[in-house]
Design an enzyme around this catalytic site. Structure first.
Site, PDB file in Angstrom:
ATOM      1  N   CYS A 163      -8.705   1.008  12.504  1.00  9.04           N
ATOM      2  CA  CYS A 163      -7.917   1.732  13.332  1.00  9.04           C
ATOM      3  C   CYS A 163      -8.485   1.446  14.743  1.00  9.04           C
ATOM      4  CB  CYS A 163      -8.066   3.295  13.238  1.00  9.04           C
ATOM      5  SG  CYS A 163      -9.638   3.835  12.879  1.00  9.04           S
TER       6      CYS A 163
ATOM      7  N   GLU B 177      -6.000  11.202  12.583  1.00  6.90           N
ATOM      8  CA  GLU B 177      -6.589  10.210  12.918  1.00  6.90           C
ATOM      9  C   GLU B 177      -5.609   9.051  12.648  1.00  6.90           C
ATOM     10  OE1 GLU B 177      -9.314  10.408  14.655  1.00  6.90           O
ATOM     11  OE2 GLU B 177     -10.378  11.993  14.101  1.00  6.90           O
TER      12      GLU B 177
ATOM     13  N   LYS C 210      -6.717  12.873  -1.615  1.00  6.12           N
ATOM     14  CA  LYS C 210      -6.070  11.838  -1.943  1.00  6.12           C
ATOM     15  C   LYS C 210      -6.301  10.563  -1.664  1.00  6.12           C
ATOM     16  CE  LYS C 210      -2.062   9.720  -1.232  1.00  6.12           C
ATOM     17  NZ  LYS C 210      -2.282   8.273  -1.865  1.00  6.12           N
TER      18      LYS C 210
ATOM     19  N   GLU D 234       0.370  -2.471  16.595  1.00  2.21           N
ATOM     20  CA  GLU D 234      -1.061  -2.632  15.650  1.00  2.21           C
ATOM     21  C   GLU D 234      -0.842  -3.638  14.480  1.00  2.21           C
ATOM     22  OE1 GLU D 234      -2.210   0.803  13.087  1.00  2.21           O
ATOM     23  OE2 GLU D 234      -4.187   0.695  14.163  1.00  2.21           O
TER      24      GLU D 234
ATOM     25  N   GLY E 223      -4.297   7.771   8.657  1.00  4.67           N
ATOM     26  CA  GLY E 223      -3.487   6.597   8.177  1.00  4.67           C
ATOM     27  C   GLY E 223      -2.884   6.244   9.544  1.00  4.67           C
ATOM     28  N   SER E 224      -1.467   5.740   9.285  1.00  4.17           N
ATOM     29  CA  SER E 224      -0.562   5.253  10.176  1.00  4.17           C
ATOM     30  C   SER E 224       0.147   6.234  11.000  1.00  4.17           C
ATOM     31  CB  SER E 224       0.528   4.519   9.480  1.00  4.17           C
ATOM     32  OG  SER E 224       1.538   5.168   8.757  1.00  4.17           O
ATOM     33  N   THR E 225       0.367   5.808  12.292  1.00  6.25           N
ATOM     34  CA  THR E 225       0.961   6.983  13.005  1.00  6.25           C
ATOM     35  C   THR E 225       2.330   7.395  12.852  1.00  6.25           C
ATOM     36  OG1 THR E 225       0.098   5.936  15.333  1.00  6.25           O
ATOM     37  CG2 THR E 225       2.017   7.090  15.813  1.00  6.25           C
ATOM     38  N   GLU E 226       3.284   6.419  11.906  1.00  3.46           N
ATOM     39  CA  GLU E 226       4.299   6.723  11.441  1.00  3.46           C
ATOM     40  C   GLU E 226       4.342   7.972  10.273  1.00  3.46           C
ATOM     41  OE1 GLU E 226       5.800   3.556   9.260  1.00  3.46           O
ATOM     42  OE2 GLU E 226       7.841   4.705   8.868  1.00  3.46           O
TER      43      GLU E 226
ATOM     44  N   GLY F 161       1.732   9.933  10.056  1.00  2.00           N
ATOM     45  CA  GLY F 161       0.960  11.167  10.701  1.00  2.00           C
ATOM     46  C   GLY F 161       2.144  11.875  11.422  1.00  2.00           C
TER      47      GLY F 161
HETATM   48  P1  TAP Z   1      -0.389   5.287   5.827  1.00  4.04           P
HETATM   49  O1  TAP Z   1       0.628   4.377   4.895  1.00  4.04           O
HETATM   50  O2  TAP Z   1      -0.253   6.149   6.721  1.00  4.04           O
HETATM   51  O3  TAP Z   1      -1.455   5.835   4.439  1.00  4.04           O
HETATM   52  C1  TAP Z   1      -2.323   6.701   4.577  1.00  4.04           C
HETATM   53  C2  TAP Z   1      -2.353   7.584   3.462  1.00  4.04           C
HETATM   54  O4  TAP Z   1      -1.530   8.401   3.533  1.00  4.04           O
HETATM   55  C3  TAP Z   1      -2.418   6.955   2.152  1.00  4.04           C
HETATM   56  O5  TAP Z   1      -3.090   7.520   1.158  1.00  4.04           O
HETATM   57  C4  TAP Z   1      -0.994   6.957   1.765  1.00  4.04           C
HETATM   58  O6  TAP Z   1      -0.583   6.881   0.427  1.00  4.04           O
HETATM   59  C5  TAP Z   1      -0.616   8.294   2.162  1.00  4.04           C
HETATM   60  N1  TAP Z   1       0.700   8.759   2.691  1.00  4.04           N
HETATM   61  C6  TAP Z   1       1.876   7.594   2.541  1.00  4.04           C
HETATM   62  N2  TAP Z   1       2.892   8.321   2.863  1.00  4.04           N
HETATM   63  C7  TAP Z   1       2.745   9.800   2.979  1.00  4.04           C
HETATM   64  C8  TAP Z   1       3.342  10.730   3.277  1.00  4.04           C
HETATM   65  N3  TAP Z   1       4.875  10.704   3.742  1.00  4.04           N
HETATM   66  N4  TAP Z   1       2.869  12.068   3.344  1.00  4.04           N
HETATM   67  C9  TAP Z   1       1.520  12.111   3.116  1.00  4.04           C
HETATM   68  N5  TAP Z   1       0.775  11.134   2.667  1.00  4.04           N
HETATM   69  C10 TAP Z   1       1.271   9.954   2.766  1.00  4.04           C
HETATM   70  O7  TAP Z   1      -1.640   4.120   6.401  1.00  4.04           O
HETATM   71  P2  TAP Z   1      -2.516   3.100   5.459  1.00  4.04           P
HETATM   72  O8  TAP Z   1      -1.419   1.895   5.602  1.00  4.04           O
HETATM   73  O9  TAP Z   1      -2.881   3.387   4.513  1.00  4.04           O
HETATM   74  O10 TAP Z   1      -3.620   2.639   6.752  1.00  4.04           O
HETATM   75  C11 TAP Z   1      -3.478   2.048   7.750  1.00  4.04           C
HETATM   76  C12 TAP Z   1      -3.278   2.946   8.956  1.00  4.04           C
HETATM   77  O11 TAP Z   1      -4.261   3.850   8.989  1.00  4.04           O
HETATM   78  C13 TAP Z   1      -3.354   2.031  10.327  1.00  4.04           C
HETATM   79  O12 TAP Z   1      -2.191   2.475  11.434  1.00  4.04           O
HETATM   80  C14 TAP Z   1      -4.630   2.496  10.959  1.00  4.04           C
HETATM   81  O13 TAP Z   1      -4.924   2.294  12.244  1.00  4.04           O
HETATM   82  C15 TAP Z   1      -4.690   3.857  10.448  1.00  4.04           C
HETATM   83  N6  TAP Z   1      -6.150   4.375  10.227  1.00  4.04           N
HETATM   84  C16 TAP Z   1      -6.705   4.984  11.460  1.00  4.04           C
HETATM   85  C17 TAP Z   1      -7.852   5.507  11.342  1.00  4.04           C
HETATM   86  C18 TAP Z   1      -8.425   6.520  12.495  1.00  4.04           C
HETATM   87  S1  TAP Z   1      -9.899   6.938  12.211  1.00  4.04           S
HETATM   88  N7  TAP Z   1      -7.720   6.776  13.283  1.00  4.04           N
HETATM   89  C19 TAP Z   1      -8.669   5.050  10.318  1.00  4.04           C
HETATM   90  C20 TAP Z   1      -8.096   4.519   9.463  1.00  4.04           C
HETATM   91  C21 TAP Z   1      -7.001   4.016   9.466  1.00  4.04           C
HETATM   92  P3  TAP Z   1      -0.381   5.485  -0.285  1.00  4.04           P
HETATM   93  O14 TAP Z   1      -2.020   4.819  -0.340  1.00  4.04           O
HETATM   94  O15 TAP Z   1       0.093   5.637  -1.703  1.00  4.04           O
HETATM   95  O16 TAP Z   1       0.515   4.719   0.722  1.00  4.04           O
END
Ligand code: TAP
Length: 477
Positions: free
Chosen positions: A288, A254, A180, A385, A232-235, A237
């Site tokens: 990230c 990650e 996804k 962050e 994605g986000s720590t929350e 995760g």
């Molecule tokens: P999230 O809100 O965590 O979203 C990541 C993915 O998870 C999206 O596809 C999201 O869908 C989906 N998602 C949301 N809630 C979910 C749930 N309850 N169960 C399963 N999947 C769910 O993060 P973001 O805002 O997209 O990305 C930013 C964060 O990712 C930052 O904290 C960043 O540091 C971290 N990040 C880490 C890395 C590595 S390698 N460590 C790389 C990139 C980003 P939607 O898009 O529809 O919300």
């Protein structure tokens, strides 16, 4: 002397945008059972396409397709045959690189020079690299038995690159996937689905289901998924870790970061300035492992800050498709709101805020490159962050103070060290609690090198030989 630039926009005619996109299940684009959502260009707020939102029944169909493909075809195929498909995908990515780069910049808002020169080449490199492993798994040390069906959920900051990090090793090891993409950036994953068709990848080996958080939840919770890979986000995760606890599913996470970029007084200052700029303004700071905390040795802080400000004054913010652009659009209105809120908190906490004069476009989501000086460790902008083009500057006097401040965070993904002393680099690399430590460089990504975090930055590694462990039964590191 003042220079003016002539705009140099990349043509978008190479991209064949469809009005609407379905889900990619069992090698076909199909209509979903659920509703649909719009994906927009964050630079202009133009609606790019209508995209299907997968519901539980769609996710179930995708998992069933992946299971069938795994049992009947993919896990039975010799590694040398799987490798041919991965090589073919890698070559098609190279052939269609301009189309992928333009589409990525349109949907995500990142500058074309980054999608063209970083994202897409590194995506192809990942497929080439893991194609090479597919028939050599017995030499990797984790056995040769795949896990089965991998459910993969990725964020919006590197849509195609995160897909490659997840799909390439999974397929090389003989797994099939249900992936996804993020709700705001689904388009390059859907173009990747077309590339899978073009490569004649057996149906069901790769399935792409678009949607929001609920679709991600359905993948994670599906009982026939053997492995969950999340970036994605720590929350979120943590929520996923709770959801899979006790199910026997393998999981890699990650998550976020708050990296320290540490500059010692003997560092070549101009190079360090370039590294700081790359560390926090690359991809609008939506990284990230962004170097979002600058730790600079007190004796060179004034000089470094002066040069950094001068360099920031040359950054061009604007149209992501313009080849001159250094800093593109913020990916969404929601993310812009988060960056604004935390930056306002920084000001209220007493840190000094500075941005170079720069005109921002009237439409779309924009935030100027910003630094905060006089930041203390207690400030929220030093702890949380921001995930935007915002740098918090702190100072230190001794290496041990730098280590203490750098490690004073719940995260542990990456760090940068700038010094001419090799012994100091080795000392810092050992003392910093970070999965990756860069020395005299920053944000270098290579498929041969494992990447991942400590503490709240997650668990497991992606990339390199270590990246295979996440997708093989003998891979419990
Ligand atoms: P999230 O809100 O965590 O979203 C990541 C993915 O998870 C999206 O596809 C999201 O869908 C989906 N998602 C949301 N809630 C979910 C749930 N309850 N169960 C399963 N999947 C769910 O993060 P973001 O805002 O997209 O990305 C930013 C964060 O990712 C930052 O904290 C960043 O540091 C971290 N990040 C880490 C890395 C590595 S390698 N460590 C790389 C990139 C980003 P939607 O898009 O529809 O919300």
């Amino acid at each position: 002397m003042d220079f003016t630039y002539a705009p140099a926009p990349e043509s978008r005619s190479i991209v064949d945008l469809k009005a609407s996109y379905g889900l990619f299940i069992s090698g076909q684009f199909v209509d979903g059972h659920g509703s649909s959502f719009k994906t927009i260009s964050p630079a202009t707020e133009e609606v790019l396409a209508e995209v299907a939102e997968a519901d539980d029944a769609d996710v179930d169909a995708a998992v069933k397709a992946a299971r069938r493909a795994h049992t009947r075809v993919w896990s039975r195929m010799p590694g040398s045959e799987r490798a041919k498909y991965l090589y073919r995908i890698a070559r098609i990515i190279q052939e269609r690189s301009r189309e992928l780069a333009v589409l990525e910049s349109l949907d995500n808002g990142k500058p074309i020079k980054e999608s063209r020169d970083v994202d897409v080449p590194v995506v192809a490199a990942h497929f080439f690299y893991y194609a090479g492993w597919a028939d050599k798994l017995e030499h990797a040390g984790f056995g040769t038995t795949p896990l089965g069906v991998a459910g993969q959920v990725i964020p919006w900051n590197f849509p195609l690159l995160m897909l490659a990090w997840k799909v390439a090793p999974a397929l090389a090891c003989g797994n099939t996937v249900v992936l996804k993409p993020a709700e705001t950036t689904p388009l390059t994953a859907l173009l990747f689905a077309e590339i899978c068709q073009q490569a004649d990848l057996p149906p069901g080996v790769v399935n792409i289901v678009t949607g929001a958080g609920g679709t991600g939840q359905a993948i994670v919770a599906h009982p026939d998924v053997d492995k969950v890979a999340f970036t994605g986000s720590t929350e979120v995760g943590k929520a996923i870790a709770r959801a899979v606890a006790g199910t026997g599913k393998k999981v890699t996470l990650e998550l976020g970061g708050k990296a320290a970029n540490i500059v010692f007084d003997d560092a070549p200052i101009d190079q360090a300035v370039e590294g700081i700029v790359n560390g926090i303004f690359f991809n609008q700071g939506h990284v990230c492992c962004a170097g979002s905390r600058l730790l600079v040795q007190e004796s060179v802080a004034d000089e470094l800050l002066e040069r950094l400000k001068r360099r920031m004054g040359t950054l061009r913010v604007g149209d992501p498709l313009d080849k001159n652009t250094d800093v593109g659009a913020i990916n969404s209105a929601a993310q812009l709101q988060r960056i604004r809120e935390l930056s306002d908190v920084g000001e209220a906490e007493g840190a000094g805020r500075w941005s170079p004069p720069c005109e921002l476009p009237d439409r779309g989501f924009w935030f100027p490159p910003t630094i905060f000086t006089g930041v203390s460790q207690a400030h929220r902008i030093a702890r949380e962050e921001i995930f935007g083009p915002v740098l918090s500057v702190l100072t230190f006097r001794t290496p041990s103070e730098a280590v203490e401040k750098a490690n004073n965070t719940p995260y542990g993904l990456s760090a940068g060290v700038w010094t001419e002393k090799g012994s100091l680099i080795l000392h810092m690399a050992g003392a910093l609690k970070a999965g990756v430590v860069w020395a005299n460089t920053f944000n270098k990504f290579d498929p041969t090198s494992p990447f991942g975090g400590y503490k709240e930055s997650g668990q497991g590694r992606e990339g390199g030989r270590h990246g295979l462990a996440a997708y093989l039964k003998g891979g419990d590191l």
